[in-house]
Write a protein that holds these residues in place. Structure first.
Motif, PDB file in Angstrom:
ATOM      1  N   THR A 281       0.842  -1.202   0.000  1.00  0.00           N
ATOM      2  CA  THR A 281       0.000   0.000   0.000  1.00  0.00           C
ATOM      3  C   THR A 281       0.878   1.253   0.000  1.00  0.00           C
TER       4      THR A 281
ATOM      5  N   GLN B  93       0.674   4.054  -2.955  1.00  0.00           N
ATOM      6  CA  GLN B  93       0.321   5.430  -2.561  1.00  0.00           C
ATOM      7  C   GLN B  93       1.417   6.416  -2.966  1.00  0.00           C
TER       8      GLN B  93
ATOM      9  N   ASP C 207       0.842   9.537  -5.384  1.00  0.00           N
ATOM     10  CA  ASP C 207       1.169  10.893  -4.922  1.00  0.00           C
ATOM     11  C   ASP C 207       2.103  11.598  -5.920  1.00  0.00           C
TER      12      ASP C 207
ATOM     13  N   GLN D 190      -6.071   0.031  -6.565  1.00  0.00           N
ATOM     14  CA  GLN D 190      -5.938   1.373  -7.133  1.00  0.00           C
ATOM     15  C   GLN D 190      -6.543   1.426  -8.538  1.00  0.00           C
TER      16      GLN D 190
END
Ligand code: NAD
Length: 253
Positions: free
Chosen positions: A71, A75, A79, A128
């Motif tokens: 994760t 992420q 980002d 995602q």
């Protein structure tokens, strides 16, 4: 270019096949997030190569065997680069060892990095992609070892069969989301993973002699196939396995 403006994530991308795949993805127009593990100096070289190709790169240092790494990596990529279009599960280890006295820790670590790590990473990437709602492509690096045994690889070959099986099940689970899942089965590719094993000239010559194309594979031989599977050129491929071995598997008799 096959991957223009796509965002490609690759685990274990500091060396060997993962590194070549990261560079190839950038050559094909992608921005690239690389996961590396305790390999900062080499990771910086990969980033520099990607940036020299005019693409963006981001590094995430983590052990794929830890569930949180997955994760965290996804992420960090979102980002920095906005989304996930392609996920390549590549990180792997193969500490050669005989069967009868296999240390429990060697077995456990190999399973956790190669199979559990792939599972956690692919799951995080798929979540995602589902959230984004417009599909994606997942490629896992399995091995010719998914198809054949190896005396010093009894802990390794089941993980590679497992990785291909994971791609087949994910192809079924994720097809309704437009996410394609495929595996690549490399033959013998000269990288750090088999450097010691192939350091014996007789062993190397024997291996080369078994390959109809007459040479060991290079990381780039795998990277180009991954780029194809990741791209829209392979838009109707899912649950497939591509053997990339110079003809070695066919050369039995
Ligand atoms: P390599 O040793 O050159 O590269 C492995 C990469 O994985 C390195 O960047 C390493 O830092 C990274 N890595 C190792 N453990 C990690 C961890 N716990 N978390 C995150 N990253 C980690 O080896 P390679 O040959 O490039 O292997 C890449 C993949 O290809 C592996 O999954 C391997 O099983 C598979 N493969 C290799 C061959 C071959 O002949 N070289 C053949 C078939 C399959």
């Amino acid at each position: 270019m096959l991957l223009e403006n796509k965002v490609v994530l690759i685990t274990g991308a500091s060396r060997g096949i993962g590194r070549a795949t990261a560079i190839e993805a950038a050559r094909q127009g992608a921005n690239v997030a690389i996961n590396t593990f305790r390999d900062d100096a080499v990771a910086a070289e990969v980033v520099a190569e990607i940036e020299a190709l005019g693409r963006k790169a981001v590094v995430f240092d983590a052990d794929v065997a830890q569930p949180d790494s997955a994760t965290g990596f996804v992420q960090a990529a979102v980002d920095a680069l906005g989304r996930v279009d392609v996920f390549v599960s590549n990180a792997g280890i193969c500490p050669f060892h005989a069967f009868l006295d296999m240390p429990v820790e060697t077995l456990r670590r190999t399973m956790e990095v190669n199979l559990h790590g792939a599972y956690f990473m692919v799951q995080a990437a798929a979540n995602q992609m589902v959230k984004q709602g417009d599909g994606g492509s997942i490629v896992a690096i399995s091995s010719i070892s998914a198809l054949v045994g190896g005396e010093m690889q009894t802990h390794y070959t089941p993980t590679k069969a497992g990785v291909h099986s994971l791609m087949q099940s994910c192809a079924v689970a994720l097809g309704r989301h437009g996410i394609r899942c495929n595996s690549v089965l490399p033959g013998t590719i000269a990288t750090d993973i088999n450097k010691d094993d192939l350091a014996d000239p007789a062993k190397r010559e024997y291996m080369e002699g078994r390959i109809p194309l007459g040479r060991l594979g290079r990381p780039e031989d795998i990277a180009s196939v991954v780029a194809f599977l990741a791209s829209d050129m392979a838009s109707y491929m899912s649950g497939s396995a591509l053997l990339v071995d110079g003809g070695a598997f066919a050369n039995f008799q």
